[in-house]
Design a protein around this motif. Structure first.
Motif, PDB file in Angstrom:
ATOM      1  N   HIS A  82       0.952   4.548   1.148  1.00  0.00           N
ATOM      2  CA  HIS A  82       0.179   5.299   2.137  1.00  0.00           C
ATOM      3  C   HIS A  82       0.179   6.785   1.771  1.00  0.00           C
ATOM      4  CE1 HIS A  82      -1.167   6.039   6.433  1.00  0.00           C
ATOM      5  NE2 HIS A  82      -0.931   7.231   5.945  1.00  0.00           N
ATOM      6  N   HIS A 139      -5.092   3.486  12.199  1.00  0.00           N
ATOM      7  CA  HIS A 139      -3.719   3.099  11.868  1.00  0.00           C
ATOM      8  C   HIS A 139      -2.942   2.614  13.080  1.00  0.00           C
ATOM      9  CE1 HIS A 139      -0.423   2.648   9.064  1.00  0.00           C
ATOM     10  NE2 HIS A 139      -1.190   3.112   8.098  1.00  0.00           N
ATOM     11  N   HIS A 192      -7.798   5.930   2.737  1.00  0.00           N
ATOM     12  CA  HIS A 192      -7.071   5.703   1.488  1.00  0.00           C
ATOM     13  C   HIS A 192      -7.573   6.690   0.425  1.00  0.00           C
ATOM     14  CE1 HIS A 192      -5.310   1.431   2.204  1.00  0.00           C
ATOM     15  NE2 HIS A 192      -5.408   2.082   3.341  1.00  0.00           N
ATOM     16  N   TRP A 202       4.729   6.917   2.343  1.00  0.00           N
ATOM     17  CA  TRP A 202       5.494   5.700   2.660  1.00  0.00           C
ATOM     18  C   TRP A 202       4.749   4.485   2.131  1.00  0.00           C
ATOM     19  CZ3 TRP A 202       4.757   2.444   7.428  1.00  0.00           C
ATOM     20  CH2 TRP A 202       3.623   2.789   8.172  1.00  0.00           C
ATOM     21  N   HIS A 260       3.978   0.276   2.594  1.00  0.00           N
ATOM     22  CA  HIS A 260       4.015  -0.796   3.594  1.00  0.00           C
ATOM     23  C   HIS A 260       3.049  -1.900   3.195  1.00  0.00           C
ATOM     24  CE1 HIS A 260       0.144   0.374   5.488  1.00  0.00           C
ATOM     25  NE2 HIS A 260       0.545   1.635   5.453  1.00  0.00           N
ATOM     26  N   HIS A 271      -0.096  -4.505   3.400  1.00  0.00           N
ATOM     27  CA  HIS A 271      -1.492  -4.303   3.812  1.00  0.00           C
ATOM     28  C   HIS A 271      -2.285  -5.604   3.682  1.00  0.00           C
ATOM     29  CE1 HIS A 271      -4.817  -1.748   4.974  1.00  0.00           C
ATOM     30  NE2 HIS A 271      -4.189  -0.641   4.653  1.00  0.00           N
ATOM     31  N   HIS A 307      -9.475   3.209   8.003  1.00  0.00           N
ATOM     32  CA  HIS A 307      -9.258   2.392   9.203  1.00  0.00           C
ATOM     33  C   HIS A 307      -8.461   3.138  10.251  1.00  0.00           C
ATOM     34  CE1 HIS A 307      -5.039   1.548   7.892  1.00  0.00           C
ATOM     35  NE2 HIS A 307      -5.543   1.533   6.676  1.00  0.00           N
ATOM     36  N   HIS A 347      -7.225   6.876   9.277  1.00  0.00           N
ATOM     37  CA  HIS A 347      -6.569   6.997   7.968  1.00  0.00           C
ATOM     38  C   HIS A 347      -7.542   6.642   6.861  1.00  0.00           C
ATOM     39  CE1 HIS A 347      -3.947   6.568   4.573  1.00  0.00           C
ATOM     40  NE2 HIS A 347      -3.927   5.253   4.582  1.00  0.00           N
ATOM     41  N   VAL A 396     -10.302   1.227   1.500  1.00  0.00           N
ATOM     42  CA  VAL A 396     -10.559   1.106   2.941  1.00  0.00           C
ATOM     43  C   VAL A 396     -10.243   2.403   3.682  1.00  0.00           C
ATOM     44  CG1 VAL A 396     -10.260  -1.394   3.035  1.00  0.00           C
ATOM     45  CG2 VAL A 396      -8.263   0.088   3.356  1.00  0.00           C
ATOM     46  N   HIS A 406       0.855  -1.184   0.000  1.00  0.00           N
ATOM     47  CA  HIS A 406       0.000   0.000   0.000  1.00  0.00           C
ATOM     48  C   HIS A 406       0.894   1.237   0.000  1.00  0.00           C
ATOM     49  CE1 HIS A 406      -3.004   2.947   0.852  1.00  0.00           C
ATOM     50  NE2 HIS A 406      -2.574   3.189   2.071  1.00  0.00           N
TER      51      HIS A 406
HETATM   52 CU1  C2O Z   1      -0.848   3.085   5.999  1.00  0.00          CU
HETATM   53 CU2  C2O Z   1      -4.416   1.419   5.026  1.00  0.00          CU
HETATM   54  O1  C2O Z   1      -2.579   2.231   5.567  1.00  0.00           O
END
Ligand code: C2O
Length: 438
Positions: free
Chosen positions: A84, A420, A369, A120, A122, A124, A418, A367, A416, A82
Protein backbone atom coordinates in the motif's frame (compact mmCIF):
# COMPACT_ATOMS: atom_id res chain seq x y z
CA UNK A 1 -14.08 -8.10 26.10
CA UNK A 2 -13.34 -8.14 29.78
CA UNK A 3 -9.66 -7.36 29.23
CA UNK A 4 -8.10 -5.38 32.06
CA UNK A 5 -6.41 -2.38 30.36
CA UNK A 6 -2.66 -1.74 30.48
CA UNK A 7 -1.64 -5.18 31.77
CA UNK A 8 0.18 -6.40 28.67
CA UNK A 9 3.27 -4.83 27.19
CA UNK A 10 2.92 -3.63 23.62
CA UNK A 11 5.23 -5.58 21.32
CA UNK A 12 7.11 -4.02 18.44
CA UNK A 13 6.81 -6.28 15.38
CA UNK A 14 10.09 -8.04 14.58
CA UNK A 15 11.99 -7.06 11.45
CA UNK A 16 12.08 -9.52 8.55
CA UNK A 17 15.66 -10.19 7.50
CA UNK A 18 16.61 -10.79 3.87
CA UNK A 19 17.48 -14.41 3.12
CA UNK A 20 19.99 -13.36 0.46
CA UNK A 21 21.74 -10.10 -0.33
CA UNK A 22 22.56 -9.63 -4.01
CA UNK A 23 24.50 -6.91 -5.82
CA UNK A 24 21.39 -5.04 -6.91
CA UNK A 25 18.68 -6.24 -4.56
CA UNK A 26 17.79 -7.92 -1.30
CA UNK A 27 15.80 -11.15 -1.45
CA UNK A 28 13.24 -12.02 1.21
CA UNK A 29 11.01 -15.02 1.76
CA UNK A 30 7.72 -14.71 3.54
CA UNK A 31 5.09 -17.36 4.24
CA UNK A 32 1.38 -16.59 4.29
CA UNK A 33 -0.29 -19.01 6.67
CA UNK A 34 -2.91 -19.51 9.34
CA UNK A 35 -1.56 -19.30 12.89
CA UNK A 36 -2.74 -19.29 16.46
CA UNK A 37 -1.72 -15.97 17.95
CA UNK A 38 -1.90 -14.26 21.33
CA UNK A 39 -4.13 -11.20 21.15
CA UNK A 40 -6.14 -11.64 24.34
CA UNK A 41 -4.31 -12.51 27.58
CA UNK A 42 -4.18 -16.26 28.19
CA UNK A 43 -5.94 -17.18 24.98
CA UNK A 44 -5.05 -18.37 21.51
CA UNK A 45 -6.85 -16.76 18.59
CA UNK A 46 -6.94 -18.17 15.07
CA UNK A 47 -5.52 -15.67 12.61
CA UNK A 48 -4.35 -15.39 9.01
CA UNK A 49 -0.79 -14.17 9.00
CA UNK A 50 2.37 -13.26 7.22
CA UNK A 51 5.09 -15.23 8.98
CA UNK A 52 2.94 -16.47 11.87
CA UNK A 53 2.52 -13.18 13.70
CA UNK A 54 -0.53 -10.99 14.07
CA UNK A 55 0.92 -7.69 12.91
CA UNK A 56 3.30 -9.20 10.45
CA UNK A 57 7.05 -8.72 10.67
CA UNK A 58 8.16 -5.28 9.55
CA UNK A 59 10.00 -5.09 6.25
CA UNK A 60 12.65 -2.34 6.32
CA UNK A 61 14.29 -1.31 3.07
CA UNK A 62 16.40 1.53 1.77
CA UNK A 63 15.10 4.03 -0.78
CA UNK A 64 16.61 3.20 -4.16
CA UNK A 65 17.51 -0.37 -3.23
CA UNK A 66 15.31 -2.99 -4.82
CA UNK A 67 13.67 -5.75 -2.79
CA UNK A 68 12.36 -9.01 -4.20
CA UNK A 69 10.06 -10.89 -1.89
CA UNK A 70 8.95 -14.46 -2.43
CA UNK A 71 5.56 -14.95 -0.85
CA UNK A 72 4.62 -18.58 -0.28
CA UNK A 73 0.89 -19.11 0.05
CA UNK A 74 0.14 -21.75 2.68
CA UNK A 75 -3.21 -20.24 3.57
CA UNK A 76 -5.20 -23.04 1.92
CA UNK A 77 -7.05 -20.53 -0.23
CA UNK A 78 -6.07 -17.80 -2.70
CA UNK A 79 -4.24 -14.81 -1.25
CA UNK A 80 -2.09 -12.01 -2.56
CA UNK A 81 -0.09 -9.02 -1.42
CA UNK A 82 -0.49 -5.32 -2.02
CA UNK A 83 2.22 -2.91 -0.97
CA UNK A 84 0.00 0.00 0.00
CA UNK A 85 1.57 3.25 -1.22
CA UNK A 86 4.23 1.43 -3.23
CA UNK A 87 5.26 2.51 -6.71
CA UNK A 88 5.48 -0.90 -8.37
CA UNK A 89 4.78 -2.70 -11.66
CA UNK A 90 1.25 -4.12 -12.11
CA UNK A 91 2.38 -7.74 -11.71
CA UNK A 92 3.69 -6.94 -8.22
CA UNK A 93 0.77 -4.79 -7.14
CA UNK A 94 -1.57 -7.48 -5.83
CA UNK A 95 -4.26 -6.92 -8.44
CA UNK A 96 -7.54 -8.29 -6.98
CA UNK A 97 -8.06 -11.04 -9.55
CA UNK A 98 -4.36 -11.98 -9.62
CA UNK A 99 -4.02 -14.20 -6.56
CA UNK A 100 -1.25 -16.57 -5.55
CA UNK A 101 -2.90 -20.01 -5.77
CA UNK A 102 -2.98 -22.11 -2.60
CA UNK A 103 0.34 -23.95 -2.28
CA UNK A 104 2.03 -21.74 -4.89
CA UNK A 105 4.48 -18.90 -4.46
CA UNK A 106 5.17 -15.65 -6.27
CA UNK A 107 8.03 -13.19 -6.26
CA UNK A 108 6.96 -9.57 -5.92
CA UNK A 109 9.40 -6.97 -7.12
CA UNK A 110 9.57 -3.70 -5.20
CA UNK A 111 11.95 -1.12 -6.75
CA UNK A 112 11.68 1.27 -3.76
CA UNK A 113 12.44 4.18 -6.05
CA UNK A 114 10.38 6.54 -3.93
CA UNK A 115 10.74 8.76 -0.89
CA UNK A 116 11.43 7.34 2.54
CA UNK A 117 8.12 6.69 4.26
CA UNK A 118 5.82 4.34 6.14
CA UNK A 119 4.02 1.94 3.83
CA UNK A 120 2.18 -1.21 4.74
CA UNK A 121 1.44 -4.51 3.08
CA UNK A 122 -1.82 -6.38 3.15
CA UNK A 123 -3.92 -8.91 1.26
CA UNK A 124 -5.91 -7.73 -1.76
CA UNK A 125 -7.65 -10.89 -2.98
CA UNK A 126 -10.90 -10.13 -4.77
CA UNK A 127 -13.87 -10.22 -2.34
CA UNK A 128 -11.62 -11.65 0.40
CA UNK A 129 -9.40 -8.73 1.31
CA UNK A 130 -11.68 -7.28 3.97
CA UNK A 131 -11.81 -10.55 5.89
CA UNK A 132 -8.17 -11.49 5.26
CA UNK A 133 -6.89 -8.16 6.50
CA UNK A 134 -9.28 -8.20 9.44
CA UNK A 135 -7.94 -11.63 10.43
CA UNK A 136 -4.36 -10.43 10.44
CA UNK A 137 -2.82 -10.02 6.99
CA UNK A 138 -1.27 -6.65 7.72
CA UNK A 139 2.27 -5.44 8.34
CA UNK A 140 4.60 -2.45 8.04
CA UNK A 141 6.93 -1.75 5.15
CA UNK A 142 9.33 1.06 5.98
CA UNK A 143 11.41 2.81 3.35
CA UNK A 144 14.38 4.56 4.91
CA UNK A 145 16.97 6.91 3.46
CA UNK A 146 20.36 8.29 4.48
CA UNK A 147 19.11 11.82 3.91
CA UNK A 148 16.33 11.27 6.42
CA UNK A 149 18.76 9.59 8.86
CA UNK A 150 20.95 12.69 8.81
CA UNK A 151 18.07 14.90 9.94
CA UNK A 152 18.43 13.65 13.49
CA UNK A 153 14.86 12.48 14.05
CA UNK A 154 14.41 9.84 16.77
CA UNK A 155 15.76 6.57 15.37
CA UNK A 156 16.39 2.90 16.11
CA UNK A 157 14.53 1.78 19.25
CA UNK A 158 12.99 5.26 19.50
CA UNK A 159 11.39 4.91 16.05
CA UNK A 160 8.38 2.70 16.67
CA UNK A 161 5.80 1.43 14.17
CA UNK A 162 2.39 1.54 15.83
CA UNK A 163 -0.54 -0.22 14.20
CA UNK A 164 -3.92 0.64 15.64
CA UNK A 165 -7.16 -1.02 14.63
CA UNK A 166 -10.36 -2.35 16.09
CA UNK A 167 -11.47 -5.97 16.46
CA UNK A 168 -14.44 -7.91 17.79
CA UNK A 169 -14.12 -11.22 19.67
CA UNK A 170 -16.58 -13.93 20.58
CA UNK A 171 -16.74 -15.64 23.97
CA UNK A 172 -14.03 -18.11 22.91
CA UNK A 173 -11.61 -15.33 22.09
CA UNK A 174 -11.98 -15.76 18.34
CA UNK A 175 -12.14 -12.88 15.92
CA UNK A 176 -15.63 -12.11 14.69
CA UNK A 177 -15.76 -10.81 11.15
CA UNK A 178 -19.25 -9.56 10.68
CA UNK A 179 -20.38 -6.73 8.49
CA UNK A 180 -23.38 -6.20 10.65
CA UNK A 181 -21.36 -5.41 13.78
CA UNK A 182 -22.32 -1.88 14.56
CA UNK A 183 -19.05 0.07 14.75
CA UNK A 184 -20.29 1.50 18.03
CA UNK A 185 -20.90 -1.97 19.53
CA UNK A 186 -19.32 -2.53 22.91
CA UNK A 187 -17.65 -5.81 21.96
CA UNK A 188 -15.32 -3.94 19.67
CA UNK A 189 -11.98 -3.23 21.28
CA UNK A 190 -8.94 -1.27 20.07
CA UNK A 191 -5.67 -3.08 19.39
CA UNK A 192 -2.20 -1.53 19.44
CA UNK A 193 0.34 -3.69 17.61
CA UNK A 194 -2.05 -6.60 18.03
CA UNK A 195 -2.76 -6.36 21.77
CA UNK A 196 -5.81 -5.04 23.61
CA UNK A 197 -4.99 -1.77 25.40
CA UNK A 198 -1.35 -2.56 26.18
CA UNK A 199 1.22 -0.39 27.94
CA UNK A 200 4.54 0.64 26.46
CA UNK A 201 7.48 1.63 28.66
CA UNK A 202 9.30 4.68 27.35
CA UNK A 203 12.32 6.75 28.29
CA UNK A 204 11.94 10.45 29.07
CA UNK A 205 12.94 11.64 25.59
CA UNK A 206 11.61 12.03 22.05
CA UNK A 207 10.05 9.11 20.21
CA UNK A 208 8.90 8.76 16.64
CA UNK A 209 5.69 6.75 16.24
CA UNK A 210 4.67 5.67 12.77
CA UNK A 211 0.96 5.30 13.34
CA UNK A 212 -1.05 3.23 10.88
CA UNK A 213 -4.79 2.80 11.12
CA UNK A 214 -5.27 -0.77 9.88
CA UNK A 215 -8.98 -0.88 10.73
CA UNK A 216 -11.34 -2.01 8.03
CA UNK A 217 -13.82 0.70 8.76
CA UNK A 218 -13.01 2.90 11.71
CA UNK A 219 -11.61 6.40 11.66
CA UNK A 220 -9.75 7.09 14.90
CA UNK A 221 -9.67 10.47 16.61
CA UNK A 222 -6.61 10.30 18.83
CA UNK A 223 -5.42 12.39 21.73
CA UNK A 224 -2.66 12.06 24.27
CA UNK A 225 -4.66 13.51 27.12
CA UNK A 226 -4.01 17.03 25.82
CA UNK A 227 -0.23 16.52 25.67
CA UNK A 228 1.41 17.94 22.54
CA UNK A 229 2.33 15.77 19.58
CA UNK A 230 4.18 16.82 16.44
CA UNK A 231 3.19 15.33 13.12
CA UNK A 232 6.21 15.08 10.84
CA UNK A 233 4.96 12.77 8.11
CA UNK A 234 1.97 11.30 6.33
CA UNK A 235 1.41 8.49 3.80
CA UNK A 236 4.10 9.57 1.36
CA UNK A 237 6.85 10.62 3.74
CA UNK A 238 7.83 13.78 5.58
CA UNK A 239 5.60 16.85 5.60
CA UNK A 240 7.08 20.19 4.52
CA UNK A 241 7.08 21.35 8.13
CA UNK A 242 6.33 19.82 11.52
CA UNK A 243 2.70 20.25 12.56
CA UNK A 244 1.97 20.66 16.28
CA UNK A 245 -1.28 19.01 17.34
CA UNK A 246 -3.18 17.69 20.32
CA UNK A 247 -5.67 15.67 18.33
CA UNK A 248 -5.16 13.50 15.27
CA UNK A 249 -7.78 12.00 12.97
CA UNK A 250 -6.66 8.89 11.11
CA UNK A 251 -8.86 7.03 8.62
CA UNK A 252 -8.42 3.42 7.53
CA UNK A 253 -5.06 2.88 5.76
CA UNK A 254 -3.76 6.38 6.50
CA UNK A 255 -0.44 6.85 8.26
CA UNK A 256 0.72 9.65 10.51
CA UNK A 257 4.33 9.93 11.55
CA UNK A 258 4.27 11.60 14.94
CA UNK A 259 7.00 12.70 17.33
CA UNK A 260 6.15 12.73 21.03
CA UNK A 261 8.55 14.26 23.54
CA UNK A 262 8.36 12.53 26.91
CA UNK A 263 11.42 14.53 28.02
CA UNK A 264 10.83 16.43 31.21
CA UNK A 265 8.28 13.91 32.43
CA UNK A 266 9.48 12.31 35.66
CA UNK A 267 9.67 8.51 35.84
CA UNK A 268 6.25 7.19 36.78
CA UNK A 269 4.40 9.62 34.50
CA UNK A 270 1.81 7.99 32.28
CA UNK A 271 0.34 9.19 29.01
CA UNK A 272 -2.75 7.52 27.59
CA UNK A 273 -3.27 7.45 23.85
CA UNK A 274 -7.01 7.85 23.85
CA UNK A 275 -9.64 7.75 21.14
CA UNK A 276 -12.98 9.48 21.22
CA UNK A 277 -14.27 6.37 19.44
CA UNK A 278 -13.17 3.35 21.45
CA UNK A 279 -11.63 4.87 24.55
CA UNK A 280 -8.04 4.25 25.64
CA UNK A 281 -5.82 2.44 23.13
CA UNK A 282 -2.41 2.38 24.73
CA UNK A 283 -0.58 3.75 27.77
CA UNK A 284 2.94 5.10 27.64
CA UNK A 285 4.72 4.64 30.96
CA UNK A 286 7.79 6.81 31.48
CA UNK A 287 10.16 4.44 33.25
CA UNK A 288 13.63 5.90 32.84
CA UNK A 289 15.70 8.92 31.95
CA UNK A 290 17.62 8.96 28.72
CA UNK A 291 20.07 11.07 26.85
CA UNK A 292 18.40 12.61 23.81
CA UNK A 293 20.27 14.10 20.89
CA UNK A 294 17.34 13.79 18.48
CA UNK A 295 15.65 16.83 17.01
CA UNK A 296 12.77 17.85 14.78
CA UNK A 297 14.12 20.27 12.16
CA UNK A 298 11.86 23.28 11.43
CA UNK A 299 11.88 22.42 7.72
CA UNK A 300 11.47 18.75 6.83
CA UNK A 301 10.99 18.71 3.10
CA UNK A 302 10.76 21.00 0.11
CA UNK A 303 7.79 20.18 -2.04
CA UNK A 304 8.51 20.58 -5.75
CA UNK A 305 6.32 23.03 -7.69
CA UNK A 306 3.13 21.39 -8.99
CA UNK A 307 3.50 20.10 -12.54
CA UNK A 308 0.89 21.40 -15.00
CA UNK A 309 -2.07 19.00 -15.20
CA UNK A 310 -3.24 17.75 -18.60
CA UNK A 311 -6.79 17.13 -17.44
CA UNK A 312 -9.20 17.22 -14.54
CA UNK A 313 -11.58 14.32 -13.91
CA UNK A 314 -14.46 14.06 -11.54
CA UNK A 315 -14.87 10.80 -9.63
CA UNK A 316 -18.15 10.30 -7.80
CA UNK A 317 -18.51 8.01 -4.79
CA UNK A 318 -22.07 7.00 -4.05
CA UNK A 319 -24.56 4.38 -2.97
CA UNK A 320 -25.86 2.10 -5.77
CA UNK A 321 -29.41 2.75 -7.00
CA UNK A 322 -30.64 -0.47 -5.34
CA UNK A 323 -29.05 0.71 -2.06
CA UNK A 324 -27.11 -2.53 -1.64
CA UNK A 325 -23.83 -1.56 -3.29
CA UNK A 326 -21.39 1.31 -3.22
CA UNK A 327 -20.33 2.70 -6.56
CA UNK A 328 -17.64 4.77 -8.22
CA UNK A 329 -19.10 6.82 -11.07
CA UNK A 330 -22.29 4.79 -10.81
CA UNK A 331 -20.62 1.39 -11.26
CA UNK A 332 -19.38 -1.46 -9.13
CA UNK A 333 -16.00 -3.05 -9.85
CA UNK A 334 -15.55 -5.06 -13.02
CA UNK A 335 -12.02 -6.33 -13.65
CA UNK A 336 -12.78 -6.46 -17.39
CA UNK A 337 -13.71 -2.79 -17.62
CA UNK A 338 -11.25 0.10 -17.65
CA UNK A 339 -12.69 3.18 -15.98
CA UNK A 340 -9.96 5.70 -16.62
CA UNK A 341 -7.22 5.75 -19.25
CA UNK A 342 -4.18 7.74 -18.19
CA UNK A 343 -1.18 8.53 -20.33
CA UNK A 344 2.09 7.59 -18.69
CA UNK A 345 4.19 10.55 -17.64
CA UNK A 346 1.27 12.95 -17.40
CA UNK A 347 -0.13 14.80 -14.43
CA UNK A 348 -3.86 14.83 -13.72
CA UNK A 349 -6.20 16.40 -11.21
CA UNK A 350 -8.87 14.14 -9.80
CA UNK A 351 -11.78 15.75 -8.06
CA UNK A 352 -13.30 13.07 -5.86
CA UNK A 353 -16.78 13.85 -4.72
CA UNK A 354 -18.51 11.85 -1.99
CA UNK A 355 -22.19 12.01 -2.91
CA UNK A 356 -23.30 9.42 -0.33
CA UNK A 357 -25.77 11.45 1.67
CA UNK A 358 -29.18 9.82 1.17
CA UNK A 359 -29.54 8.51 4.72
CA UNK A 360 -27.20 11.11 6.12
CA UNK A 361 -23.54 11.54 5.16
CA UNK A 362 -21.43 8.37 4.86
CA UNK A 363 -17.65 8.68 4.97
CA UNK A 364 -15.42 7.21 2.31
CA UNK A 365 -11.65 6.91 2.17
CA UNK A 366 -10.23 7.20 -1.32
CA UNK A 367 -7.06 5.28 -2.18
CA UNK A 368 -5.20 5.20 -5.49
CA UNK A 369 -2.65 2.54 -6.30
CA UNK A 370 0.68 3.32 -8.02
CA UNK A 371 0.99 6.99 -7.07
CA UNK A 372 1.54 9.33 -4.19
CA UNK A 373 -0.66 12.35 -4.80
CA UNK A 374 -0.95 15.86 -3.43
CA UNK A 375 -4.13 17.24 -1.94
CA UNK A 376 -4.98 20.51 -3.71
CA UNK A 377 -8.09 21.48 -1.79
CA UNK A 378 -11.08 20.31 0.21
CA UNK A 379 -14.27 21.88 -1.11
CA UNK A 380 -12.10 24.64 -2.51
CA UNK A 381 -10.32 25.38 0.77
CA UNK A 382 -6.60 24.70 1.29
CA UNK A 383 -5.88 21.30 2.86
CA UNK A 384 -5.05 21.12 6.58
CA UNK A 385 -1.28 21.15 7.35
CA UNK A 386 -1.21 17.35 7.87
CA UNK A 387 -2.25 16.94 4.23
CA UNK A 388 0.37 19.19 2.66
CA UNK A 389 2.81 16.35 1.94
CA UNK A 390 2.27 13.31 -0.27
CA UNK A 391 -0.71 11.05 0.31
CA UNK A 392 -2.08 7.82 -1.13
CA UNK A 393 -5.25 7.69 0.94
CA UNK A 394 -7.60 10.53 1.71
CA UNK A 395 -10.65 10.80 3.92
CA UNK A 396 -13.72 12.24 2.19
CA UNK A 397 -16.70 12.94 4.44
CA UNK A 398 -20.15 12.47 2.88
CA UNK A 399 -21.25 15.51 0.90
CA UNK A 400 -17.74 16.90 0.41
CA UNK A 401 -15.12 16.75 -2.29
CA UNK A 402 -11.35 16.68 -2.42
CA UNK A 403 -9.13 17.55 -5.37
CA UNK A 404 -5.85 15.66 -5.66
CA UNK A 405 -3.07 15.84 -8.19
CA UNK A 406 -0.89 12.93 -9.29
CA UNK A 407 1.83 12.29 -11.82
CA UNK A 408 1.72 8.81 -13.35
CA UNK A 409 5.33 7.82 -13.99
CA UNK A 410 7.24 4.69 -14.98
CA UNK A 411 4.72 1.88 -15.25
CA UNK A 412 1.97 0.99 -17.68
CA UNK A 413 -0.91 -1.38 -16.98
CA UNK A 414 -3.98 -1.65 -14.81
CA UNK A 415 -4.22 -0.41 -11.27
CA UNK A 416 -7.23 -0.12 -9.01
CA UNK A 417 -8.50 2.81 -7.01
CA UNK A 418 -11.10 2.30 -4.36
CA UNK A 419 -12.61 3.15 -1.05
CA UNK A 420 -10.40 1.86 1.78
CA UNK A 421 -13.36 1.17 3.98
CA UNK A 422 -12.47 -2.43 3.25
CA UNK A 423 -16.00 -3.75 3.09
CA UNK A 424 -17.12 -0.99 0.74
CA UNK A 425 -14.41 -1.98 -1.74
CA UNK A 426 -14.18 -5.69 -1.14
CA UNK A 427 -17.78 -6.76 -0.85
CA UNK A 428 -19.93 -3.87 -1.96
CA UNK A 429 -18.17 -2.98 -5.21
CA UNK A 430 -16.58 0.37 -4.46
CA UNK A 431 -13.52 -0.09 -6.65
CA UNK A 432 -12.58 0.94 -10.18
CA UNK A 433 -9.47 0.75 -12.29
CA UNK A 434 -7.28 2.94 -14.41
CA UNK A 435 -5.09 1.81 -17.24
CA UNK A 436 -1.81 3.63 -17.68
CA UNK A 437 -0.89 3.61 -21.37
CA UNK A 438 2.39 4.52 -23.09
CU1 C2O B 1 -4.42 -0.65 0.96
CU2 C2O B 1 -5.94 -1.27 -2.75
O1 C2O B 1 -5.21 -0.98 -0.83
Amino acid sequence: PGVEPFTVRMPVPRVLRPTRVHGDHDFFEHVIRPAEVGILPGRRTAALTFGGSFVAPTIRVKAGRRARIKFVNRLGEPANVHLHGGHVAPGSDGYPTDPIAPGASRIYDYPNRQAATTLWYHDHTHHQEAEHVYRGMHGFYLIESDAEKRMGLPSDEFDVPLMIRDAAFDGDGQLVFDLTVDPAASRLVPLANGKVRPFFPVAARRYRFRILNASNHRTFHLTLGGAPMTQIGSDGGLLPRPVPLTELALSPAERADVVVDFGGAPAGTRFVLDSTDLGPILRFDVTRRAHDTSRVPPVLRTMPPLAPAVREREIVLDLGPEMRTFTIDGKTFDPDRVDAVVKRGTTEIWKIRNATTVFGPVDHVFHMHLVQFRVLDRDGAPPPPGETGYKDTVHIPGGTSVRVQATFTDFVGRYVYHCHMMEHASMLGMMAQMEIVP
